[in-house]
Design a protein around this motif. Structure first.
Motif, PDB file in Angstrom:
ATOM      1  N   UNK A 131       0.815  -1.314   0.054  1.00  0.00           N
ATOM      2  CA  UNK A 131       0.029   0.031   0.018  1.00  0.00           C
ATOM      3  C   UNK A 131       0.765   1.385   0.109  1.00  0.00           C
ATOM      4  N   UNK A 132       1.878   1.040   0.327  1.00  0.00           N
ATOM      5  CA  UNK A 132       3.046   2.586   0.445  1.00  0.00           C
ATOM      6  C   UNK A 132       3.694   2.601  -0.877  1.00  0.00           C
ATOM      7  N   UNK A 133       3.550   1.580  -1.688  1.00  0.00           N
ATOM      8  CA  UNK A 133       4.189   1.887  -3.081  1.00  0.00           C
ATOM      9  C   UNK A 133       3.226   2.261  -3.834  1.00  0.00           C
ATOM     10  N   UNK A 134       3.276   3.638  -4.238  1.00  0.00           N
ATOM     11  CA  UNK A 134       2.158   4.287  -5.106  1.00  0.00           C
ATOM     12  C   UNK A 134       1.808   3.506  -6.292  1.00  0.00           C
ATOM     13  N   UNK A 135       2.813   2.715  -6.978  1.00  0.00           N
ATOM     14  CA  UNK A 135       2.278   2.302  -8.219  1.00  0.00           C
ATOM     15  C   UNK A 135       1.814   0.981  -8.052  1.00  0.00           C
ATOM     16  N   UNK A 136       1.604   0.259  -6.965  1.00  0.00           N
ATOM     17  CA  UNK A 136       1.338  -0.946  -6.584  1.00  0.00           C
ATOM     18  C   UNK A 136      -0.352  -1.149  -6.680  1.00  0.00           C
ATOM     19  N   UNK A 137      -0.905  -2.170  -7.064  1.00  0.00           N
ATOM     20  CA  UNK A 137      -2.252  -2.314  -7.133  1.00  0.00           C
ATOM     21  C   UNK A 137      -2.805  -3.495  -6.486  1.00  0.00           C
ATOM     22  N   UNK A 138      -1.865  -4.272  -6.228  1.00  0.00           N
ATOM     23  CA  UNK A 138      -2.517  -5.609  -5.312  1.00  0.00           C
ATOM     24  C   UNK A 138      -1.242  -6.288  -4.917  1.00  0.00           C
ATOM     25  N   UNK A 139      -1.679  -7.417  -4.210  1.00  0.00           N
ATOM     26  CA  UNK A 139      -0.912  -8.325  -3.388  1.00  0.00           C
ATOM     27  C   UNK A 139      -1.626  -9.772  -4.004  1.00  0.00           C
ATOM     28  N   UNK A 140      -0.615 -10.696  -4.647  1.00  0.00           N
ATOM     29  CA  UNK A 140      -1.254 -11.819  -4.899  1.00  0.00           C
ATOM     30  C   UNK A 140      -0.506 -13.076  -4.574  1.00  0.00           C
ATOM     31  N   UNK A 141      -0.914 -14.025  -4.914  1.00  0.00           N
ATOM     32  CA  UNK A 141      -0.385 -15.295  -4.311  1.00  0.00           C
ATOM     33  C   UNK A 141      -0.985 -16.674  -4.868  1.00  0.00           C
ATOM     34  N   UNK A 142      -0.353 -17.721  -4.769  1.00  0.00           N
ATOM     35  CA  UNK A 142      -1.018 -19.114  -5.262  1.00  0.00           C
ATOM     36  C   UNK A 142      -1.178 -19.945  -4.154  1.00  0.00           C
ATOM     37  N   UNK A 143      -2.238 -20.695  -4.025  1.00  0.00           N
ATOM     38  CA  UNK A 143      -2.536 -21.801  -2.986  1.00  0.00           C
ATOM     39  C   UNK A 143      -2.765 -22.955  -3.778  1.00  0.00           C
ATOM     40  N   UNK A 144      -2.143 -24.119  -3.281  1.00  0.00           N
ATOM     41  CA  UNK A 144      -2.475 -25.552  -3.925  1.00  0.00           C
ATOM     42  C   UNK A 144      -3.802 -25.904  -3.310  1.00  0.00           C
ATOM     43  N   UNK A 145      -4.421 -26.724  -4.268  1.00  0.00           N
ATOM     44  CA  UNK A 145      -6.122 -26.640  -4.067  1.00  0.00           C
ATOM     45  C   UNK A 145      -6.401 -27.355  -2.887  1.00  0.00           C
ATOM     46  N   UNK A 146      -5.582 -28.394  -2.423  1.00  0.00           N
ATOM     47  CA  UNK A 146      -5.962 -29.226  -1.389  1.00  0.00           C
ATOM     48  C   UNK A 146      -5.702 -28.569  -0.008  1.00  0.00           C
TER      49      UNK A 146
END
Length: 255
Positions: A131-146
């Protein structure tokens, strides 16, 4: 390992990860994850080479290991237009060349320190950083389905499940699906976010009100015009059909 839920009362503190954490960081990753990470990854983490990280320690330990990692999160900043899986889950204005995202690489807490809110604090550190990075629009990640517990955790942290990715992971000769989770910051949002739907609804209602107002005004003008023409026609008719009525006393009237 001490038992924080027993007689020991943990005092959790958070700090940056540094080179002295290398051995413990590798061990915890090996204990927690089915994926094996290259040595270069850990070196990049402890030396902050294009990777940001936070660690959790228990300052209340009396075994001389009060500065030893018991939890961690690692992440890196990526260009929004270079993220293949997340690109079409963002609005177009979030994909401009100067926009960025923060990708969570790994997050873990040793088993005996779970359910103490440590993972939540670590994820919030990443969110605040993004949020403190002006150009940033989101945080994302991957989670294994199980991994149901991780899926529930990220939903509780207000991450949005953007999509399911088939055969994303290949572990020990088997393919596994993954879920892509996104937390939007600095105005970033999905193309079909609730905010967009509300904005669209407000615009439609505003246009409808304008249309009804214009129609009512037009109807009023037409009504006034018809009434004026009716009065003119009536007066003309009366004038054309006026006649003199005679009475017995000789008084004349125009009708």
């Amino acid at each position: 390992m001490v038992d924080p839920k027993g007689s020991h009362c943990p005092t959790i503190s958070y700090r940056p990860i540094h080179p002295l954490d290398l051995a413990v960081l590798e061990k915890i990753h090996g204990d927690l994850f089915p994926i094996r990470y290259e040595p270069e990854f850990f070196l990049n983490v402890v030396h902050h080479t294009n990777i940001v990280s936070w660690g959790a320690v228990d300052r209340g330990r009396s075994d001389g290991r009060s500065n030893e990692l018991i939890g961690f999160v690692t992440a890196r900043v990526v260009a929004a237009d270079q993220s293949e899986q997340i690109g079409d889950t963002l609005r177009r204005d979030s994909l401009k060349t100067d926009k960025t995202l923060v990708y969570i690489l790994t997050l873990g807490v040793v088993k005996s320190y779970r359910n103490l809110g440590i993972a939540s604090v670590l994820v919030r550190e990443v969110i605040n950083y993004a949020a403190n990075i002006v150009s940033c629009r989101g945080v994302y990640l991957h989670v294994i389905a199980y991994n149901k517990s991780a899926i529930g955790f990220y939903k509780k942290m207000s991450f949005n499940c953007a999509r399911q990715l088939e055969n994303f992971y290949y572990i020990n000769g088997h393919h596994y699906d993954a879920y892509l989770f996104v937390y939007y910051v600095n105005g970033g949002r999905s193309p079909c976010s609730p905010l967009d739907l509300v904005a669209t609804l407000v615009t439609c209602l505003r246009n409808l009100c304008k249309s009804l107002t214009a129609r009512l005004r037009t109807d009023d003008e037409k009504r006034i015009t018809r009434w004026s023409k009716f009065r003119e026609s009536t007066c003309l008719l009366l004038t054309q059909n006026k006649r003199i009525i005679s009475t017995d006393n000789g008084v004349c009237q125009y009708v």
